[in-house]
Scaffold this motif. Structure first.
Motif, short mmCIF file in Angstrom:
data_model
loop_
_atom_site.label_atom_id
_atom_site.label_comp_id
_atom_site.label_asym_id
_atom_site.label_seq_id
_atom_site.Cartn_x
_atom_site.Cartn_y
_atom_site.Cartn_z
N SER A 182 -1.04 10.93 10.94
CA SER A 182 -2.03 10.17 11.72
C SER A 182 -1.44 8.85 12.21
O SER A 182 -0.37 8.43 11.74
CB SER A 182 -3.25 9.89 10.85
N GLY A 183 -2.14 8.21 13.07
CA GLY A 183 -1.72 6.90 13.56
C GLY A 183 -1.62 5.90 12.42
O GLY A 183 -0.66 5.12 12.34
N GLU A 184 -2.58 5.97 11.48
CA GLU A 184 -2.54 5.05 10.32
C GLU A 184 -1.30 5.30 9.47
O GLU A 184 -0.70 4.37 8.95
CB GLU A 184 -3.77 5.20 9.43
N ASP A 185 -0.94 6.58 9.35
CA ASP A 185 0.26 6.88 8.55
C ASP A 185 1.47 6.18 9.18
O ASP A 185 2.33 5.66 8.48
CB ASP A 185 0.54 8.39 8.52
N LEU A 186 1.51 6.21 10.50
CA LEU A 186 2.67 5.62 11.17
C LEU A 186 2.63 4.09 11.13
O LEU A 186 3.65 3.43 11.40
CB LEU A 186 2.76 6.13 12.61
N ASP A 187 1.47 3.54 10.79
CA ASP A 187 1.40 2.08 10.64
C ASP A 187 2.10 1.59 9.37
O ASP A 187 2.42 0.42 9.24
CB ASP A 187 -0.07 1.62 10.59
N PHE A 188 2.29 2.50 8.41
CA PHE A 188 3.06 2.09 7.21
C PHE A 188 4.47 1.73 7.66
O PHE A 188 5.03 2.37 8.57
CB PHE A 188 3.15 3.24 6.21
N SER A 189 5.07 0.75 6.99
CA SER A 189 6.41 0.36 7.44
C SER A 189 7.47 1.38 7.05
O SER A 189 8.55 1.41 7.60
CB SER A 189 6.83 -0.98 6.87
N CYS A 190 7.15 2.20 6.05
CA CYS A 190 8.20 3.07 5.54
C CYS A 190 7.62 4.45 5.21
O CYS A 190 6.48 4.55 4.75
CB CYS A 190 8.73 2.43 4.27
N ALA A 191 8.39 5.49 5.48
CA ALA A 191 7.99 6.85 5.05
C ALA A 191 9.21 7.53 4.47
O ALA A 191 10.29 7.51 5.08
CB ALA A 191 7.46 7.64 6.24
N GLU A 192 9.04 8.08 3.26
CA GLU A 192 10.19 8.76 2.62
C GLU A 192 9.79 10.18 2.24
O GLU A 192 8.71 10.41 1.68
CB GLU A 192 10.62 8.01 1.36
N LEU A 193 10.68 11.11 2.53
CA LEU A 193 10.48 12.49 2.08
C LEU A 193 11.01 12.56 0.65
O LEU A 193 12.16 12.21 0.39
CB LEU A 193 11.26 13.45 2.99
N ILE A 194 10.15 13.01 -0.27
CA ILE A 194 10.57 13.11 -1.68
C ILE A 194 10.65 14.58 -2.05
O ILE A 194 9.66 15.31 -1.94
CB ILE A 194 9.56 12.44 -2.64
N CYS A 195 11.81 15.00 -2.48
CA CYS A 195 11.98 16.38 -2.94
C CYS A 195 12.28 16.32 -4.43
O CYS A 195 13.37 15.93 -4.83
CB CYS A 195 13.14 17.05 -2.22
N ASP A 196 11.32 16.72 -5.25
CA ASP A 196 11.53 16.65 -6.71
C ASP A 196 12.49 17.73 -7.20
O ASP A 196 13.06 17.60 -8.27
CB ASP A 196 10.19 16.80 -7.44
N GLY A 197 12.62 18.80 -6.43
CA GLY A 197 13.56 19.84 -6.83
C GLY A 197 13.81 20.81 -5.69
O GLY A 197 12.90 21.54 -5.29
N MET A 232 0.84 -1.20 0.00
CA MET A 232 0.00 0.00 0.00
C MET A 232 0.88 1.25 0.00
O MET A 232 1.93 1.26 0.61
CB MET A 232 -0.84 0.04 1.27
N ARG A 233 0.36 2.25 -0.66
CA ARG A 233 1.17 3.45 -0.80
C ARG A 233 0.28 4.68 -0.63
O ARG A 233 -0.86 4.69 -1.07
CB ARG A 233 1.78 3.43 -2.20
N LYS A 234 0.83 5.68 0.05
CA LYS A 234 0.07 6.92 0.21
C LYS A 234 1.04 8.10 0.07
O LYS A 234 2.17 8.05 0.54
CB LYS A 234 -0.55 6.95 1.62
N ILE A 235 0.56 9.13 -0.61
CA ILE A 235 1.39 10.33 -0.77
C ILE A 235 0.77 11.47 0.04
O ILE A 235 -0.42 11.76 -0.10
CB ILE A 235 1.46 10.76 -2.25
N GLN A 236 1.56 12.10 0.87
CA GLN A 236 1.09 13.29 1.60
C GLN A 236 1.88 14.49 1.05
O GLN A 236 3.09 14.61 1.29
CB GLN A 236 1.37 13.12 3.10
N SER A 237 1.18 15.33 0.34
CA SER A 237 1.87 16.49 -0.24
C SER A 237 2.22 17.50 0.84
O SER A 237 1.41 17.77 1.72
CB SER A 237 0.98 17.15 -1.29
N LEU A 238 3.40 18.06 0.74
CA LEU A 238 3.77 19.17 1.64
C LEU A 238 3.82 20.49 0.88
O LEU A 238 4.35 21.49 1.36
CB LEU A 238 5.13 18.88 2.31
N ASN A 239 3.28 20.47 -0.34
CA ASN A 239 3.12 21.73 -1.06
C ASN A 239 2.14 22.59 -0.30
O ASN A 239 1.40 22.10 0.56
CB ASN A 239 2.54 21.49 -2.46
#
Ligand code: BMA
Length: 838
Positions: A71-86, A1-8
């Motif tokens: 959220s708590g569910e977000d932290l249930d994911f095994s992995c979180a990566e910060l992606i900076c496209d530029g 499962m994958r989820k993207i949280q935008s920080l824009n």
């Protein structure tokens, strides 16, 4: 499962300099200069000489920060990566006051593991930007490299930030900084699609094979639990350009390499040579329960592209070859569209690429002194059939190879090759701009550098980077430098092999007639001033003299104004004012480039390409561009639409102003063309003094000299010589496709009569149709609207008949309702005869 949280979105930012401690807001993606403008802290840096004060603000550091919720569910994911496209460029990134990473390369896509930094509820991310100006100034003091390109701040070679931001011979010194592309956190568990590579095979069977290589990333904690190991599936769906299903197949994890066949492929062709159909590929990663964990999507064009460097009778050809056909490449060099990257938008880029297609380009070279454009740039080139010659981002610099530099350039190259390799438009990778040439020919400003830098050059561009490209893309052609003859400092700018940069016309002041015989001219150019409307955008009325301080600061090549005046002296009478000077400079630019293109197209086979310098501007400036900063077409761009037309004509003189004239028909389409041509000698009142016609078929991809004439019986008479001209018209059936004119004296010595113009404007469903008639022959007739910016179907044309010329303007070019009367009222018409006083 994958989820993207935008920080824009909205961030807070402030300067770290002592004098500025207020906190402001700004939208991300966005840059410091754009946020200063929005907060009214500065005036526009492009206005008058504001550049220099704003540049010094780039000597400060800036802090950007925002909160976001996890959220708590977000932290249930095994992995979180910060992606900076530029990220531009030197930044320290912290989450909840703990340092996550430091960046130093704006060309990279960064990914950082951040799960351990996140907490449930409110989180805070901070991006601290260290001044790039400060960095390069210190770098310059500390190293033994003394070369930088004209107008560019020294020390910039050491920083992986677009070089042009530090100034160029057409650009301001405004090294902005900021988060200029998306920033987000990606959460995932179990598995995701890490990489997809698609290779094409076009055999003789008529079908196209797509060979997929899919890489799945499975989290190691999951992999270790062998007994529970899932079988993963990929579902690959291919749809045709209309969205119709071509195939949908499901493979399991033992088949990460597989092949799909497209039975009746519709091939992708460059502009002018055919259609540009695009197929959509979508891959879904499924588990055993058919739950989708990740999706990958891209668009591809079915085609082969390479560059032929086969031997020919002159040396070696350099011919971009699409679907097995050697094409004559026609286009220009692309530079970044702005120094303030927030101002580069999808809409603006789309318009620019459409303008290239409209001017019959089939190729752009993305020049190495800038940055890698956004995905939408390449998407649009796919759609419009514009091939991309992609430089890696190195140009006119001396680079010192060390471990961190090597790591950066390898990773940035891989990031971008992976990002761009599927684009139909991608024609070739090229190592850098002009550096092999510089070293090989021992440019004066390179002399005296330690020889290790030349050795570093070889390591970087002939070993490290070609390998980095090959690791990600083993099908696209690689060329070590531009210009090059294939590398190893082997006469890089040789005229009979590889590509050439030819700057004798312009930089060395030689006449247009000096263009030699080349195999592929990838750079040559000629400057002009932008339209008076553009000049007005950065000047006060009192600035509008080309030698004023303001005008000189919007002319970044110190010798250029002198050159423009020198060439004017050769061809035209002295222009009566700055407005006329700008107009005449544009006509000269058009003549200069047209001369080269027509010459090389007549040598089709020996020469296989023309990319003039340069397509666009990054701010309002006098430059080599054919479209100015505001998207206004200069005379050259209208000229390109004519001289780059796949099916067109040209007039060749034995030597300049010779009465011995030859008439050529060019066919760069893939079909034979039936045509008729008229060749005329005419006088001021459009009277025909002599005429001949030619009719025939012209094979695909060919050029033909259809007529040779000697006009000496007329030109021997001095008065006649300066009042007659020859017209060459191309027809298909009764339809006039295009025409060309040649004089037998330079325009300054031609006896132009003062024309009276008669303009009528009518409207049809989608356009306004403007007919301009003139009382006598007139040249380079320019039309423009005082209060609107529009693109005319033709402009800077000659009027060679009493019927005049009819051009069209799309109604879409106007935001508000317009009537033919309003268009007419707003229209300005002028030609060469209006440009000078007595
Ligand atoms: C070419 C380019 C640029 C420059 C242009 C005009 O060589 O590669 O470096 O802007 O010349 O001088």
């Amino acid at each position: 499962m994958r989820k993207i949280q935008s920080l824009n979105g909205i961030w807070q930012w402030h300067s770290e300099s002592a004098s500025h401690d207020a906190v402001y807001t700004g939208e991300v993606p966005g840059t410091v200069i754009s946020h200063m403008l929005q907060n009214k802290l500065i005036e526009d840096p492009y206005w008058r000489s504001n550049e220099y004060a704003v540049r010094e603000l780039m000597a400060n550091n800036y802090l950007y920060e925002r909160n976001f919720t996890v959220s708590g569910e977000d932290l249930d994911f095994s992995c979180a990566e910060l992606i900076c496209d530029g990220i531009d460029t030197i930044a320290s990134i912290s989450i909840n006051s703990r340092l996550v990473a430091e960046t130093r390369d704006m060309h990279r896509t960064y990914r950082f593991a951040v799960k351990e930094f996140l907490q449930e509820g409110e989180n805070r991310i901070e991006v601290f930007f260290h001044s790039p100006l400060d960095f390069v100034r210190k770098e310059d003091e500390g190293n033994d490299i003394f070369y930088a390109s004209t107008g560019c701040i020294h020390g910039n070679a050491a920083l992986r930030k677009a070089h042009y931001m530090f100034g160029w011979d057409w650009g301001p010194q405004l090294p902005d900084m900021g988060i200029f592309r998306n920033i987000a956190i990606e959460y995932f568990s179990e598995a995701k699609i890490q990489d997809v590579q698609i290779r094409q095979e076009h055999g003789s069977s008529g079908s196209a094979g797509l060979k997929f290589e899919v890489k799945i990333k499975q989290l190691s904690s999951y992999e270790n639990r062998q007994e529970q190991r899932q079988t993963w599936f990929t579902e690959t769906e291919i749809t045709d350009p209309e969205g119709g299903l071509v195939s949908r197949t499901v493979r399991n994890s033992r088949e990460w390499q597989y092949e799909e066949t497209i039975p009746e492929p519709r091939l992708w062709w460059p502009n002018g040579l055919g259609e540009h159909p695009l197929y959509r590929v979508s891959i879904r990663l499924l588990d055993e329960a058919e739950t989708c964990h990740d999706t990958y999507e891209c668009r591809i064009g079915l085609r082969t592209v390479t560059v032929s460097t086969d031997k020919n009778e002159y040396g070696n050809e350099f011919a971009i070859t699409v679907n097995g056909i050697k094409i004559f490449t026609m286009g220009a060099n692309y530079i970044p569209e702005d120094n303030i990257l927030t101002r580069v938008t999808k809409e603006r880029t789309a318009q620019l690429i459409e303008d290239c297609a409209a001017a019959n380009f089939n190729c752009l070279r993305v020049w190495g002194g800038g940055y890698y454009p956004d995905d939408y740039f390449y998407d649009k080139c796919d759609e419009e059939g514009i091939l991309i010659w992609q430089d890696l981002m190195f140009g006119c610099n001396v680079y010192a190879l060390n471990d961190t530099f090597e790591e950066d350039i390898v990773e940035e190259t891989k990031d971008n090759v992976r990002r761009l390799r599927h684009h139909a438009c991608l024609a070739l990778w090229c190592g850098n701009n002009e550096m092999e040439w510089g070293w090989a020919d021992e440019w004066a400003r390179l002399k005296g550098h330690h020889p290790r830098y030349k050795a570093d050059y070889t390591k970087i561009f002939e070993y490290i980077l070609p390998r980095a490209i090959k690791a990600c893309d083993d099908t696209t052609f690689f060329w070590p430098s531009s210009p090059s003859s294939g590398g190893a400092f082997d006469n890089p700018n040789a005229t009979n092999r590889g590509d050439q940069h030819y700057w004798e016309v312009w930089h060395s002041g030689k006449p247009f007639t000096e263009y030699g015989d080349f195999s592929f001219c990838s750079e040559y150019g000629f400057q002009s001033f932008p339209h008076s409307k553009t000049i007005a955008s950065f000047t006060l009325p009192e600035d509008r003299n080309i030698f004023s301080k303001v005008m000189e600061s919007h002319q970044k090549n110190p010798a250029a104004n002198g050159k423009i005046l020198n060439y004017i002296a050769d061809y035209f009478l002295y222009p009566k004012d700055t407005d006329s000077l700008a107009y005449i400079s544009q006509i000269l630019q058009l003549k200069a480039i047209e001369y080269g293109v027509e010459h090389w197209r007549r040598k089709r086979g020996q020469c296989m390409g023309s990319l003039y310098w340069q397509l666009n501007d990054c701010w309002p400036v006098a430059s080599w561009a054919s479209i100015d900063y505001y998207g206004r077409w200069k005379a050259l761009h209208y000229g390109a639409r004519r001289f780059y037309a796949p099916f067109t004509i040209s007039i060749g003189e034995e030597k300049e102003l010779s009465p011995h004239v030859s008439y050529y028909v060019h066919n760069d389409t893939r079909e034979e063309q039936q045509c008729r041509a008229d060749i005329l000698l005419m006088d001021h009142e459009f009277r025909v003094l002599w005429e001949e016609a030619w009719e025939g078929g012209l094979p695909a991809l060919s050029v033909l000299k259809c007529k040779e004439t000697d006009f000496s019986p007329w030109t021997d008479d001095e008065a006649l010589c300066s009042s007659v001209y020859s017209v060459f018209r191309l027809f298909r059936g009764e339809e006039l496709l295009t025409e060309r004119t040649v004089l037998f004296v330079k325009p300054k010595h031609f006896d132009y009569h003062a024309p009276a113009y008669d303009v009528s404007v009518t409207e049809s469903e989608h356009s306004f149709d403007i007919t301009v008639k003139a009382s006598c022959f007139c040249q380079y007739v320019e039309l423009y609207l005082k209060d609107f910016d529009v693109i005319f179907s033709d402009n800077f044309f000659d009027i060679t008949s009493p019927e005049g010329v009819t051009v069209h303007v799309s109604k879409k070019d106007f935001k508000d309702h317009m009537s033919p009367d309003l268009v007419k009222e707003n229209l300005v018409v002028r030609s060469v005869a209006d440009s000078y006083g007595s």
